[in-house]
Scaffold this motif. Structure first.
Motif, PDB file in Angstrom:
ATOM      1  N   UNK A 190       0.819  -1.213   0.000  1.00 39.00           N
ATOM      2  CA  UNK A 190       0.000   0.000   0.000  1.00 39.00           C
ATOM      3  C   UNK A 190       0.854   1.264   0.000  1.00 39.00           C
ATOM      4  N   UNK A 191       1.884   1.297   0.844  1.00 42.40           N
ATOM      5  CA  UNK A 191       2.716   2.502   0.925  1.00 42.40           C
ATOM      6  C   UNK A 191       3.413   2.775  -0.400  1.00 42.40           C
ATOM      7  N   UNK A 192       3.939   1.723  -1.025  1.00 42.47           N
ATOM      8  CA  UNK A 192       4.595   1.890  -2.313  1.00 42.47           C
ATOM      9  C   UNK A 192       3.633   2.325  -3.395  1.00 42.47           C
ATOM     10  N   UNK A 193       2.396   1.802  -3.344  1.00 41.13           N
ATOM     11  CA  UNK A 193       1.389   2.200  -4.334  1.00 41.13           C
ATOM     12  C   UNK A 193       1.008   3.667  -4.168  1.00 41.13           C
ATOM     13  N   UNK A 194       0.938   4.126  -2.918  1.00 39.94           N
ATOM     14  CA  UNK A 194       0.641   5.536  -2.676  1.00 39.94           C
ATOM     15  C   UNK A 194       1.779   6.422  -3.174  1.00 39.94           C
ATOM     16  N   UNK A 195       3.011   6.037  -2.873  1.00 41.56           N
ATOM     17  CA  UNK A 195       4.159   6.809  -3.339  1.00 41.56           C
ATOM     18  C   UNK A 195       4.163   6.907  -4.858  1.00 41.56           C
ATOM     19  N   UNK A 196       3.871   5.790  -5.521  1.00 41.07           N
ATOM     20  CA  UNK A 196       3.825   5.789  -6.978  1.00 41.07           C
ATOM     21  C   UNK A 196       2.753   6.725  -7.502  1.00 41.07           C
ATOM     22  N   UNK A 197       1.557   6.613  -6.942  1.00 45.01           N
ATOM     23  CA  UNK A 197       0.460   7.447  -7.419  1.00 45.01           C
ATOM     24  C   UNK A 197       0.712   8.923  -7.209  1.00 45.01           C
ATOM     25  N   UNK A 198       1.235   9.270  -6.034  1.00 44.82           N
ATOM     26  CA  UNK A 198       1.503  10.670  -5.734  1.00 44.82           C
ATOM     27  C   UNK A 198       2.585  11.234  -6.648  1.00 44.82           C
ATOM     28  N   UNK A 199       3.670  10.481  -6.784  1.00 41.39           N
ATOM     29  CA  UNK A 199       4.814  10.971  -7.544  1.00 41.39           C
ATOM     30  C   UNK A 199       4.548  10.952  -9.043  1.00 41.39           C
ATOM     31  N   UNK A 200       4.279   9.767  -9.586  1.00 40.74           N
ATOM     32  CA  UNK A 200       4.105   9.653 -11.032  1.00 40.74           C
ATOM     33  C   UNK A 200       2.802  10.275 -11.507  1.00 40.74           C
ATOM     34  N   UNK A 201       1.795  10.290 -10.637  1.00 34.60           N
ATOM     35  CA  UNK A 201       0.554  10.972 -11.004  1.00 34.60           C
ATOM     36  C   UNK A 201       0.761  12.462 -11.183  1.00 34.60           C
ATOM     37  N   UNK A 202       1.573  13.066 -10.288  1.00 28.70           N
ATOM     38  CA  UNK A 202       1.867  14.499 -10.396  1.00 28.70           C
ATOM     39  C   UNK A 202       2.705  14.782 -11.642  1.00 28.70           C
ATOM     40  N   UNK A 203       3.745  13.972 -11.849  1.00 33.75           N
ATOM     41  CA  UNK A 203       4.591  14.160 -13.027  1.00 33.75           C
ATOM     42  C   UNK A 203       3.774  14.014 -14.303  1.00 33.75           C
ATOM     43  N   UNK A 204       2.940  12.982 -14.354  1.00 34.20           N
ATOM     44  CA  UNK A 204       2.146  12.738 -15.554  1.00 34.20           C
ATOM     45  C   UNK A 204       1.131  13.827 -15.821  1.00 34.20           C
ATOM     46  N   UNK A 205       0.481  14.311 -14.753  1.00 34.58           N
ATOM     47  CA  UNK A 205      -0.508  15.376 -14.923  1.00 34.58           C
ATOM     48  C   UNK A 205       0.146  16.644 -15.452  1.00 34.58           C
ATOM     49  N   UNK A 206       1.296  16.991 -14.892  1.00 35.22           N
ATOM     50  CA  UNK A 206       1.996  18.199 -15.335  1.00 35.22           C
ATOM     51  C   UNK A 206       2.474  18.037 -16.773  1.00 35.22           C
ATOM     52  N   UNK A 207       3.025  16.866 -17.084  1.00 38.98           N
ATOM     53  CA  UNK A 207       3.519  16.638 -18.442  1.00 38.98           C
ATOM     54  C   UNK A 207       2.391  16.793 -19.464  1.00 38.98           C
ATOM     55  N   UNK A 208       1.224  16.254 -19.165  1.00 37.51           N
ATOM     56  CA  UNK A 208       0.109  16.350 -20.111  1.00 37.51           C
ATOM     57  C   UNK A 208      -0.409  17.782 -20.214  1.00 37.51           C
ATOM     58  N   UNK A 209      -0.507  18.475 -19.079  1.00 36.04           N
ATOM     59  CA  UNK A 209      -0.962  19.861 -19.114  1.00 36.04           C
ATOM     60  C   UNK A 209       0.002  20.736 -19.911  1.00 36.04           C
ATOM     61  N   UNK A 210       1.308  20.545 -19.682  1.00 35.78           N
ATOM     62  CA  UNK A 210       2.300  21.325 -20.424  1.00 35.78           C
ATOM     63  C   UNK A 210       2.193  21.037 -21.915  1.00 35.78           C
ATOM     64  N   UNK A 211       2.020  19.756 -22.263  1.00 33.81           N
ATOM     65  CA  UNK A 211       1.902  19.387 -23.678  1.00 33.81           C
ATOM     66  C   UNK A 211       0.691  20.042 -24.321  1.00 33.81           C
TER      67      UNK A 211
END
Length: 263
Positions: A190-211
């Motif tokens: 669970x902790x690793x899944x949360x870390x993944x979602x928080x980190x990669x979710x933020x990176x992915x959201x920003x990358x798509x918005x910038x694009x």
């Protein structure tokens, strides 16, 4: 050359910077800076060793806030032997053209970022500003230097606190954990899944918005270029946007520029 004390009062943190503003630099140069929790008393004593603060009783000060309660606390504690700060409260008072439906309702920190970004923007090209704080904002300044608006999403810490607070079993992930090591995209518990979602979710959201934003601009630009990173989470984002300009004190620099413009 002028010295300016700039204070940015946010919802979670207060940022204070002492800047030198002169014609030799595109942006004001930070001489001293401090960031502290908005719930703490203003650390006046911590600033006593700042040479241009301690010796210059006529130092120009300027303040802007997104939280009225925290702003009042700062102003109520202002030293009686100091000139009161210039309050910047209206986005329309800034040296910036704003193209929004309700210009006076935009967060002052977003437009202060834009004031400073306009100084480093390549002439004739747009720039995207990513400010990773309590909220993450992704905004556009057009090729003509106009603040065109953007997007707001939960920042790293806000998203982590929300997941913990509004669920029964999910643990709280601290921002320090994300700084320790880049999480695996596939969490094994669970902790690793949360870390993944928080980190990669933020990176992915920003990358798509910038694009999406860069494709909408004329002239069109490739994602990750003509981009500036700022805010407490900028260091987490930097590896994924290596071409971006990184400026930790962008809003404070915009505030210092605004102060001099008004004078």
């Amino acid at each position: 050359m002028s010295n300016v004390l700039a204070i940015d009062v946010g919802n979670s943190r207060i940022k204070v910077g002492l800047f030198k503003v002169d014609a030799d630099h595109v942006l004001p140069t930070c001489k001293q800076a401090i960031t502290f929790s908005a719930d703490q008393p203003f650390p006046w004593r911590d600033m006593e060793h700042w040479q241009d603060w301690s010796h210059d009783l006529n130092l120009t000060s300027v303040i802007a806030a997104t939280n009225p309660t925290h702003l009042a606390n700062v102003l109520n504690s202002w030293p009686t032997d100091r000139k009161p700060p210039l309050e910047v409260s209206s986005p329309e008072a800034l040296p910036l053209t704003i193209d929004l439906l309700e210009p006076n309702r935009v967060g002052i920190d977003r437009v202060l970022n834009a004031v400073a970004a306009n100084r480093v923007r390549v002439p004739g090209r747009p720039i995207v500003i990513v400010d990773s704080g309590t909220a993450t904002t992704v905004d556009v300044v057009t090729a003509d230097g106009v603040f065109a608006g953007g997007a707001i999403l939960a920042g790293f810490e806000l998203a982590a606190r929300s997941l913990h607070r509004y669920t029964a079993l999910l643990p709280l992930i601290s921002i320090d954990e994300l700084h320790e090591a880049e999480p695996s995209p596939i969490g094994k518990e669970t902790r690793g899944a949360l870390q993944s979602g928080l980190y990669w979710g933020q990176v992915g959201a920003i990358r798509e918005l910038v694009a999406q934003m860069t494709r909408s601009q004329k002239p069109s630009v490739e994602p990750n270029t003509d981009m500036i990173l700022t805010g407490g989470g900028a260091e987490l984002l930097r590896p994924h946007f290596p071409a971006a300009i990184s400026t930790p004190h962008l809003a404070l620099q915009g505030l210092a520029l605004t102060c001099l413009h008004d004078h």
